[in-house]
Enzyme design. Structure first.
Site, short mmCIF file in Angstrom:
data_model
loop_
_atom_site.label_atom_id
_atom_site.label_comp_id
_atom_site.label_asym_id
_atom_site.label_seq_id
_atom_site.Cartn_x
_atom_site.Cartn_y
_atom_site.Cartn_z
N ARG A 80 0.85 -1.18 0.00
CA ARG A 80 0.00 0.00 0.00
C ARG A 80 0.89 1.24 0.00
O ARG A 80 1.74 1.40 0.87
CB ARG A 80 -0.91 0.06 1.23
CG ARG A 80 -1.77 1.33 1.25
CD ARG A 80 -2.77 1.36 2.39
NE ARG A 80 -2.20 1.69 3.66
CZ ARG A 80 -2.30 2.88 4.27
NH1 ARG A 80 -2.99 3.86 3.72
NH2 ARG A 80 -1.75 3.09 5.44
N HIS A 124 -2.68 10.71 1.35
CA HIS A 124 -2.03 10.50 2.65
C HIS A 124 -1.41 11.82 3.07
O HIS A 124 -0.20 11.96 3.20
CB HIS A 124 -1.00 9.36 2.56
CG HIS A 124 -0.64 8.73 3.87
ND1 HIS A 124 -0.73 7.37 4.11
CD2 HIS A 124 -0.16 9.26 5.02
CE1 HIS A 124 -0.33 7.10 5.34
NE2 HIS A 124 0.03 8.23 5.92
N GLU A 169 -6.53 7.82 7.20
CA GLU A 169 -6.71 8.40 8.54
C GLU A 169 -7.34 9.79 8.50
O GLU A 169 -6.74 10.80 8.89
CB GLU A 169 -5.38 8.44 9.30
CG GLU A 169 -4.84 7.06 9.60
CD GLU A 169 -3.73 7.06 10.63
OE1 GLU A 169 -3.27 8.13 11.03
OE2 GLU A 169 -3.35 5.94 11.06
N ASN A 292 -6.30 1.25 10.58
CA ASN A 292 -4.96 1.54 11.11
C ASN A 292 -5.09 1.52 12.63
O ASN A 292 -5.93 2.24 13.19
CB ASN A 292 -4.47 2.92 10.69
CG ASN A 292 -4.09 2.97 9.23
OD1 ASN A 292 -4.24 2.00 8.50
ND2 ASN A 292 -3.61 4.13 8.79
N TYR A 294 -2.77 1.14 16.40
CA TYR A 294 -1.49 1.01 17.13
C TYR A 294 -1.75 0.65 18.59
O TYR A 294 -1.36 -0.40 19.06
CB TYR A 294 -0.67 2.29 16.99
CG TYR A 294 -0.18 2.48 15.56
CD1 TYR A 294 1.02 1.92 15.15
CD2 TYR A 294 -0.95 3.17 14.61
CE1 TYR A 294 1.46 2.05 13.83
CE2 TYR A 294 -0.51 3.30 13.29
CZ TYR A 294 0.69 2.74 12.92
OH TYR A 294 1.12 2.85 11.62
N GLU A 351 -2.53 -0.58 8.60
CA GLU A 351 -1.31 -0.17 9.32
C GLU A 351 -1.32 -0.76 10.71
O GLU A 351 -2.34 -0.71 11.42
CB GLU A 351 -1.25 1.36 9.51
CG GLU A 351 -0.75 2.13 8.33
CD GLU A 351 -0.59 3.62 8.63
OE1 GLU A 351 -0.34 3.99 9.79
OE2 GLU A 351 -0.74 4.40 7.68
C1 FCB Z 1 -0.17 6.78 11.19
C2 FCB Z 1 0.08 7.38 9.82
C3 FCB Z 1 1.40 6.99 9.21
C4 FCB Z 1 2.50 6.90 10.24
C5 FCB Z 1 2.07 6.03 11.39
C6 FCB Z 1 3.15 5.81 12.44
O1 FCB Z 1 -0.97 7.65 11.93
O2 FCB Z 1 -0.93 7.01 8.93
O3 FCB Z 1 1.66 7.90 8.18
O4 FCB Z 1 2.85 8.16 10.66
O5 FCB Z 1 0.94 6.58 12.00
#
Ligand code: FCB
Length: 448
Positions: A80, A124, A169, A292, A294, A351
């Site tokens: 991607r 992006h 995002e 996405n 984390y 992500e």
């Molecule tokens: C996300 C973004 C990507 C990168 C990661 C760590 O928020 O989409 O561009 O910065 O975090």
């Protein structure tokens, strides 16, 4: 965490990596590329750590063949990436830059030759500066400019690219760009933020229509960041701040796009910007949900903020990544299950990954065990979610390469592959080998 021994991945499960144009391409002033709002931000003193810029980044614009070879070595199914709008339309609209379009031709053809499926994201975060000069996302016309840009890109690559995402995002770049000043263009104004939210939603809907009409057999999605929002402290004020941030972070885009309404906590404030017919323009059928994820984020009240919330801290003892982001794989599992229930779309994790300060050791090896531990925990949680019925069809690590990490410049490293930014030398880290082995193992565990 362990999944049942009989576990197998869905037969067409996709393993990939993600990157974005401004973070890796460099060549910012080359071959006719126009400036973006991130070029401008990098030139504003104090906005980016150590004054770093994306001017050169990973020089992927020139080194893409090497990067494709690295991906091939990992055994990836998919990649991607995003197209830089100002590279193909230097002023955002009007005159087309053929040299910019030709770069993505070479990239796409190289990927296909290597047996890697291109997943193209249209946006992006690198809005052409010329459009920001006209108000950018606060200007309703921006939705139309985006649709025209989408048409150009879809016509050019639609014969070879079948996987399309409109935006990456939504809530991050609108919130950080128009309410908090953690991103470009760095406006802090409630009305501007509300307009941006609505116009970006309109742009998404228009983009979906254009892609559907232009690309035969397109598989269209959008990439949303979703993570649990928790109150920093267990007080009414912190809980209210978390609820409002949650509405912005997790609701303001997926809800209107997929369910047809804004979250109750912000609907009233957006109302003045919503014209008749808008919700139907925004809520267009798509084929997949890009997630996405984390870790959770924390909120506390901020009476001086554009909204009454600010980023809080995780006061618990939960483990953290090398750059301090909290690690909660069980939230990831729950998010995948919730998404499947709420939106009833196949989910691709577009992500997930861990940041670090990775450095080569004396032998030149980068032994990023912290990242391997993170990826093991998160892919383990994903297996649990799939075993429990979540409709997850693919997983993309952020990121292939260490890159320009927005406000933190080159200090936060997310790559499976280390980049020495003085020499542009690429060195796969231990996690790259781990991921290649994981993919190989998973192939043997795909359902027939
Ligand atoms: C996300 C973004 C990507 C990168 C990661 C760590 O928020 O989409 O561009 O910065 O975090």
């Amino acid at each position: 965490m362990s999944a049942a021994p009989s576990f197998s991945w869905p037969s067409d499960f996709v393993w990939g990596v993600s990157t974005s144009s401004y973070q890796i391409e460099g060549a910012a002033q080359e071959d006719g590329r126009g400036p973006s709002i991130w070029d401008a931000r990098c030139r504003t003193r104090g906005k980016i750590a150590d004054g770093h810029t994306g001017d050169v980044a990973c020089d992927h614009y020139h080194r893409y063949p090497e990067d494709i070879a690295l991906m091939k070595g990992l055994g990836l199914d998919a990649y991607r990436f995003s197209v830089a709008w100002p590279r193909v339309l230097p002023r955002g609209r009007g005159a087309v830059n053929e040299a910019g379009l030709a770069f993505y031709d070479r990239l796409i053809d190289g990927l296909l030759e290597a047996g890697i499926e291109p997943w193209l994201c249209l946006y992006h975060w690198d809005l052409p500066q010329a459009l920001d000069d006209l108000g950018g996302w606060t200007n309703r016309d921006c939705a139309g400019w985006f649709a025209d840009y989408a048409a150009l890109v879809a016509r050019r690559y639609g014969d070879r690219v079948k996987r399309w995402a409109t935006f990456n995002e939504f809530s991050v770049f609108t919130l950080f760009g128009y309410a908090i000043d953690w991103g470009a263009p760095g406006v802090t104004d409630r009305a501007a933020h509300l307009r941006a939210i609505h116009h970006v939603n309109l742009a998404h809907g228009a983009g979906v229509d254009v892609l559907r009409a232009t690309v035969k057999d397109a598989s269209i999605g959008a990439v949303h960041n979703r993570q649990r929002v928790l109150p920093e402290k267990d007080t009414d004020e912190d809980r209210a701040a978390a609820a409002l941030l949650d509405a912005h972070w997790n609701g303001a885009f997926p809800d209107p796009q997929l369910l047809g309404f804004y979250p109750a906590l912000i609907a009233g404030e957006i109302e003045p910007y919503v014209a008749a017919g808008d919700m139907a323009r925004i809520c267009r059928p798509i084929d997949w949900f890009g997630l996405n994820h984390y870790g959770p984020i924390f909120a506390k009240p901020d009476p001086n903020g554009v909204w009454n919330f600010a980023w809080g801290a995780d006061l618990s003892e939960a483990p953290r990544s090398d750059i301090g982001w909290p690690i909660y794989p069980e939230h990831f599992r729950d998010e995948l299950l919730d998404l499947t229930r709420r939106f009833r779309l196949p989910v691709y994790v577009t992500e997930n990954g861990a940041g670090g300060r990775d450095k080569p050791d004396a032998d030149g090896r980068i032994d990023d065990r912290h990242r391997i531990r993170y990826l093991e925990a998160y892919t383990g949680a994903m297996r649990e979610a799939v075993a429990a019925g979540a409709d997850v069809r693919g997983y993309f690590v952020w990121s292939l390469l260490d890159n320009f990490e927005w406000g933190n410049g080159y200090n936060d490293r997310f790559g499976l592959v280390h980049v020495d930014f003085d020499t542009q030398r690429r060195t796969p880290k231990a996690s790259a080998q781990w991921y290649a082995d994981m993919i190989k193992g998973a192939l043997g565990r795909r359902a027939p």
